[in-house]
Design an enzyme around this catalytic site. Structure first.
Site, PDB file in Angstrom:
ATOM      1  N   ASP A  88      -0.883  -6.716   8.580  1.00  0.00           N
ATOM      2  CA  ASP A  88       0.375  -6.385   7.910  1.00  0.00           C
ATOM      3  C   ASP A  88       0.444  -7.108   6.574  1.00  0.00           C
ATOM      4  OD1 ASP A  88       2.943  -4.980   8.121  1.00  0.00           O
ATOM      5  OD2 ASP A  88       3.735  -6.988   7.789  1.00  0.00           O
ATOM      6  N   ARG A 525      -5.600  25.367  -7.996  1.00  0.00           N
ATOM      7  CA  ARG A 525      -7.002  25.368  -7.542  1.00  0.00           C
ATOM      8  C   ARG A 525      -7.720  26.659  -7.971  1.00  0.00           C
ATOM      9  NH1 ARG A 525      -7.485  24.953  -1.942  1.00  0.00           N
ATOM     10  NH2 ARG A 525      -9.231  23.530  -2.032  1.00  0.00           N
TER      11      ARG A 525
HETATM   12  C1  M5T Z   1       0.199  -5.026  -2.497  1.00  0.00           C
HETATM   13  C2  M5T Z   1      -0.662  -3.850  -2.127  1.00  0.00           C
HETATM   14  C3  M5T Z   1      -0.507  -3.216  -0.911  1.00  0.00           C
HETATM   15  N1  M5T Z   1      -1.281  -2.110  -0.588  1.00  0.00           N
HETATM   16  C4  M5T Z   1      -1.097  -1.394   0.697  1.00  0.00           C
HETATM   17  O1  M5T Z   1       0.204  -1.593   1.199  1.00  0.00           O
HETATM   18  C5  M5T Z   1       0.230  -1.306   2.600  1.00  0.00           C
HETATM   19  C6  M5T Z   1       1.052  -2.366   3.278  1.00  0.00           C
HETATM   20  O2  M5T Z   1       1.729  -1.851   4.360  1.00  0.00           O
HETATM   21  P1  M5T Z   1       1.407  -2.238   5.858  1.00  0.00           P
HETATM   22  O3  M5T Z   1       2.655  -2.039   6.650  1.00  0.00           O
HETATM   23  O4  M5T Z   1       0.776  -3.584   5.930  1.00  0.00           O
HETATM   24  O5  M5T Z   1       0.302  -1.195   6.281  1.00  0.00           O
HETATM   25  P2  M5T Z   1       0.400   0.395   6.427  1.00  0.00           P
HETATM   26  O6  M5T Z   1      -0.161   1.047   5.203  1.00  0.00           O
HETATM   27  O7  M5T Z   1       1.771   0.828   6.824  1.00  0.00           O
HETATM   28  O8  M5T Z   1      -0.605   0.693   7.601  1.00  0.00           O
HETATM   29  P3  M5T Z   1      -0.528   0.168   9.122  1.00  0.00           P
HETATM   30  O9  M5T Z   1      -1.585  -0.853   9.238  1.00  0.00           O
HETATM   31  O10 M5T Z   1      -0.795   1.400   9.943  1.00  0.00           O
HETATM   32  O11 M5T Z   1       0.862  -0.388   9.386  1.00  0.00           O
HETATM   33  C7  M5T Z   1      -1.221  -1.364   3.053  1.00  0.00           C
HETATM   34  O12 M5T Z   1      -1.659  -0.035   3.337  1.00  0.00           O
HETATM   35  C8  M5T Z   1      -1.966  -1.900   1.839  1.00  0.00           C
HETATM   36  O13 M5T Z   1      -3.293  -1.371   1.773  1.00  0.00           O
HETATM   37  C9  M5T Z   1      -2.231  -1.635  -1.473  1.00  0.00           C
HETATM   38  O14 M5T Z   1      -2.911  -0.623  -1.211  1.00  0.00           O
HETATM   39  N2  M5T Z   1      -2.420  -2.303  -2.670  1.00  0.00           N
HETATM   40  C10 M5T Z   1      -1.672  -3.379  -3.040  1.00  0.00           C
HETATM   41  O15 M5T Z   1      -1.885  -3.934  -4.156  1.00  0.00           O
END
Ligand code: M5T
Length: 621
Positions: A88, A525
Site C-alpha cells: 500500500d 483507430r
Molecule cells: C506516488 C505514486 C503512486 N503510484 C501508484 O499509486 C497506487 C497507490 O495505490 P495503492 O492503494 O497502494 O494501490 P492500488 O493501485 O490501489 O493497487 P492495490 O495493490 O490493488 O490496492 C499504486 O498503484 C502505485 O503504483 C504511481 O504509480 N506512481 C507514483 O509516483
C-alpha cells in the site's frame, strides 16, 4: 549478486501478488519474480486516526490486502498459495495522508497541497507465508515499510489542470505518477525511486534475505562476503515450520545437523564448492521463459473461447471436466488440461465441485455478455494468429502478410482480406464491435464535445462509438460513415433505445466518396491502418469538409517519441505491420499531421488501456 538469488527462492513456490497495480506487477516481474496476480478486495478504509504513524497505517492496509487474498484463495481454491504479497502506497504532507483521488477536484486538491513542497511517500509491504493444515489456513506475516521524500516544483494552475486532464493522477496515491508525466512535477527525490512508483524492491529483497538466509552464528563472527549466498539448505524450513528459519539460534538444528554427520571438513568443502558454483551462475531467466510461453497461453485462451467453454460455464457452474468435454465435443483428458491452464491464468475458478467462470470470464469471454470480447478472440484466433506465423517475413519485407495466409495478392486490404466473404466480414465487425464498446464511453467523455451539434464517425463500423456519443450528448446527431457492405450489416448491432433516433448510417468509401457534412469528425483507430500517403489523403478530405471551428476527434495508440516504453503500443505497432498498410505513430507525428492539415489547439487525453484521444480544431485556411 546478493539480491537476485533470493528472488530465485520463490521460483518454486506459488507466489501471489495481491495487487491490481500495474506498476507493482511490472517492478516484480522485471526483478524475475514469477507470480500470479489476484487483486485484493480489501476496502482501504481503516481508521487513519487510530494509527500512531502513517507507515503503520500503510503496513496494516498492505497486510489486510494480502490476508484477504490468502483467505479467499484458500476458500475457493484447492491449492493454497505459498506466499502472498500485499502493498500500500500513501503520500503524506502536513500531517495528512493522501491516497488515490476520487475525482478530478480531489486530484486538484492533492496536487495543490504538494505544489512547491516536500512530502513523504510510504509504501507498506506485507509478505504473508501461508500453509494449510486440516483445511485450516495458517499465515505468518512479515511486514516492513519504506519512506522516500519527494519535492515538487511550484505548479501553475495551467500545468496542474493539464496534468489532471491527462488522466494520469486518478489511480495513483497523491494524484501523481513519478514514473510518467508526473516526473515533470518533481524537483528532487531522496530515497528509493521505486518505492514512490509503488514497490520498494530493494527493501523487499533485503527482507527476503532476512527471511530466507538468516545469519548463522558462525556468519556473525566472520566478515560478510557480499558475492556469495548461503547454501540452499538454510532456508527451506521457512514456510513449513512455524517460526523456523528466522532466528539464528534455530540454524543449529534441522538440516544443518544432518549434514554434520558427513563430517565438518567434508561439509566445508561442499559448501565452498556450492558457493563458488552459485556465485558464477547467472540469474534464472524467469521473465525470458515466461515470454517464451506467452504464445501458448494466448492459444489456450483463444481455444477455450473458440470451444465456447466460458459460454457453457456461464450457463451452468460448477461443472467437472468430463461434462464440459462432452458439451464442447472434445476429449476429457485434453479438456481437463485446457481448463486447468485457464484456472491458472485466472479465467476459471477450480474447486472440488468443478470449474466455474471468474468474473473476468463472465464479463468478457462469454459470447452473450454486454462487453464480450468473444468476437475479438475469434478474430485473433482465425486471422491474426495466422498472420503472426509470418512475422519473420513481415519484418524482412516490411509489409503485411495477408497474401501469404490467403495464398493470393491482396490489392484492397478490406475488400480482399477482411471482407472477402460475409463470414469474415461479420467476424471482423464483431471483433471491432467488442473492442469499440469497451472503449467507447471513455472516448465519448474524454473531452467536452457539447459545442457540436453534428458528428460524423468516419469508418465507424457498427456504430458502437456513435451510440456512446449520442448517449453522452443528447443534442448531437451522429452519422456513421462506412462501406456499403458494412452499413448493411451494422443495423444488426444497433439495439433499439432513445439514442437510435440520433444515429444515421451513410454508405461510402472514405477515400473516394464525399464525406457527410458535420461539425465534428471522428477518426477512431482508422489512421493507423494506412500509409502516410493515404493518411494525408484522408486528412485533407476531412479538412476540406470542415468549416473553421469544426473539430476532429482522433483516437489512436500514441507511441512515446523514443519508442522505448514497454507498453502495449509497441506490440500494437508490430501488429499493424503484420495486418495493415499502416503503423502506430507518436504524439508528435500526429500533431504534425494535424497541423499540416489545418487542425490546431490539439488536446490529448490518455484513456485506460493503450488508447489516447486527441481533439483538434480546424482553423481558417
Ligand atoms: C506516488 C505514486 C503512486 N503510484 C501508484 O499509486 C497506487 C497507490 O495505490 P495503492 O492503494 O497502494 O494501490 P492500488 O493501485 O490501489 O493497487 P492495490 O495493490 O490493488 O490496492 C499504486 O498503484 C502505485 O503504483 C504511481 O504509480 N506512481 C507514483 O509516483
Amino acid at each position: 549478486m546478493v539480491l537476485c538469488p533470493v528472488i530465485g527462492k520463490l521460483l518454486h513456490k506459488r507466489v501471489v501478488l495481491a495487487s491490481a497495480s500495474p506498476r507493482r506487477q511490472e517492478i516484480l516481474s522485471n526483478a524475475g519474480l514469477r507470480f500470479e496476480v489476484v487483486p485484493s478486495r480489501f476496502k482501504e478504509k481503516l481508521d487513519k486516526a487510530s494509527f500512531a504513524t502513517p507507515y503503520e497505517y500503510a503496513m496494516e492496509t498492505a497486510k489486510q490486502k494480502a490476508l484477504e487474498v490468502a483467505t479467499r484463495m484458500h476458500q475457493k481454491d484447492l491449492r493454497t498459495p505459498d506466499v502472498v504479497i500485499g502493498a500500500d502506497t500513501i503520500v503524506t504532507v502536513g500531517g495528512l495522508i493522501l491516497e488515490k483521488p476520487v475525482d478530478k477536484q480531489d486530484a486538484y486538491r492533492m496536487l495543490s497541497r504538494l505544489s512547491g513542497k516536500e512530502h513523504s511517500v510510504f509504501t507498506g509491504v506485507a509478505i504473508v507465508h501461508c500453509s494449510s493444515n486440516d483445511r485450516q489456513l495458517h499465515t505468518r506475516v512479515s511486514e516492513f515499510y519504506e519512506e522516500t521524500t519527494v519535492k515538487f516544483s511550484e505548479l501553475s494552475e495551467e500545468l496542474l489542470w493539464e496534468y489532471i486532464h491527462s488522466g494520469e493522477p486518478m489511480d495513483k496515491a497523491g494524484g501523481y505518477g513519478i514514473q510518467a508525466l508526473g516526473g515533470m512535477l518533481v524537483e528532487s527525490v531522496h530515497g528509493d525511486f521505486l518505492n514512490v512508483v509503488g514497490f520498494p524492491l530493494n527493501h523487499f529483497c533485503k527482507q527476503l534475505v532476512e527471511l530466507y538466509y538468516p545469519p548463522r552464528p558462525e556468519d556473525l563472527r566472520q566478515p560478510v562476503q557480499h558475492d556469495c549466498i548461503p547454501a540452499v539448505d538454510t532456508f527451506e524450513d521457512l514456510s513449513d515450520v512455524e517460526g523456523g528459519g528466522s532466528e539464528p539460534a534455530q540454524r543449529e538444528t534441522g538440516s544443518r545437523d544432518e549434514k554434520a554427520e558427513v563430517g565438518a571438513a567434508g561439509q566445508a568443502t561442499a559448501e565452498a564448492e556450492c558457493h563458488r558454483t552459485r556465485a558464477t551462475l547467472p540469474p534464472f531467466p524467469t521473465r525470458l521463459l515466461e515470454l517464451l510461453d506467452g504464445f501458448k497461453l494466448s492459444k489456450a485462451l483463444l481455444t477455450a473461447c473458440k470451444l465456447k467453454v466460458f459460454d457453457w460455464l456461464k450457463r451452468e457452474a460448477p461443472q467437472k471436466a468430463p461434462d464440459i468435454a462432452s458439451k464442447v465435443d472434445a476429449s476429457a483428458c485434453g479438456t481437463e488440461k485446457l481448463l486447468d491452464v485457464c484456472a491458472a491464468m485466472g479465467l476459471l475458478e477450480k474447486t472440488q465441485q468443478g470449474y466455474s467462470n471468474t468474473e473476468t470470464a463472465n464479463l468478457y469471454l462469454a459470447s452473450d455478455s454486454e462487453y464480450s470480447l468473444h468476437g475479438f478472440m475469434l478474430q485473433n484466433d482465425d486471422v491474426i494468429w495466422n498472420l503472426f506465423t509470418y512475422l519473420e517475413f513481415a519484418i524482412r519485407e516490411g509489409r503485411n502478410q495477408h497474401h501469404r495466409v490467403l495464398g493470393k495478392k491482396v490489392e484492397d486490404l478490406f475488400q480482399d482480406a477482411y471482407y472477402r466473404s460475409p463470414e469474415t466480414q461479420l467476424r471482423f465487425m464483431q471483433a471491432m464491435h467488442g473492442v469499440a464498446k469497451l472503449t467507447a464511453r471513455q472516448v465519448a467523455t474524454a473531452f467536452d464535445l457539447s459545442r457540436f451539434s453534428s458528428a460524423c464517425d468516419v469508418g465507424g463500423c457498427t456504430g458502437a462509438l456513435a451510440r456512446e456519443l449520442a448517449r453522452e450528448y443528447p443534442r448531437l446527431q451522429v452519422t456513421v460513415f462506412d462501406l456499403p457492405d458494412v452499413v448493411e450489416l451494422a443495423v444488426h448491432f444497433q439495439p433499439a433505445g432513445p439514442q437510435a433516433a440520433q444515429i444515421h448510417f451513410a454508405a461510402g468509401d472514405f477515400f473516394r466518396d464525399p464525406l457527410p457534412s458535420a461539425e465534428l469528425y471522428v477518426l477512431c483507430r482508422i489512421l493507423h491502418n494506412w500509409s502516410d500517403d493515404k493518411v494525408h489523403k484522408l486528412l485533407s478530405k476531412v479538412a476540406e469538409s470542415c468549416k473553421p471551428g469544426a473539430g476532429l476527434l482522433l483516437v489512436e495508440t500514441l507511441l512515446d517519441e523514443e519508442k522505448r516504453e514497454a507498453q502495449g503500443g509497441l506490440i500494437q505497432s508490430l501488429n499493424m505491420l503484420v495486418q495493415t498498410e499502416g503503423r502506430e505513430r507518436s504524439r508528435g507525428e500526429y500533431q504534425c499531421l494535424l497541423e499540416l492539415h489545418g487542425f490546431h489547439q490539439v488536446q490529448v487525453v490518455h484513456l485506460e488501456g493503450v488508447l489516447d484521444a486527441m481533439l483538434a480544431t480546424r482553423v481558417a485556411p
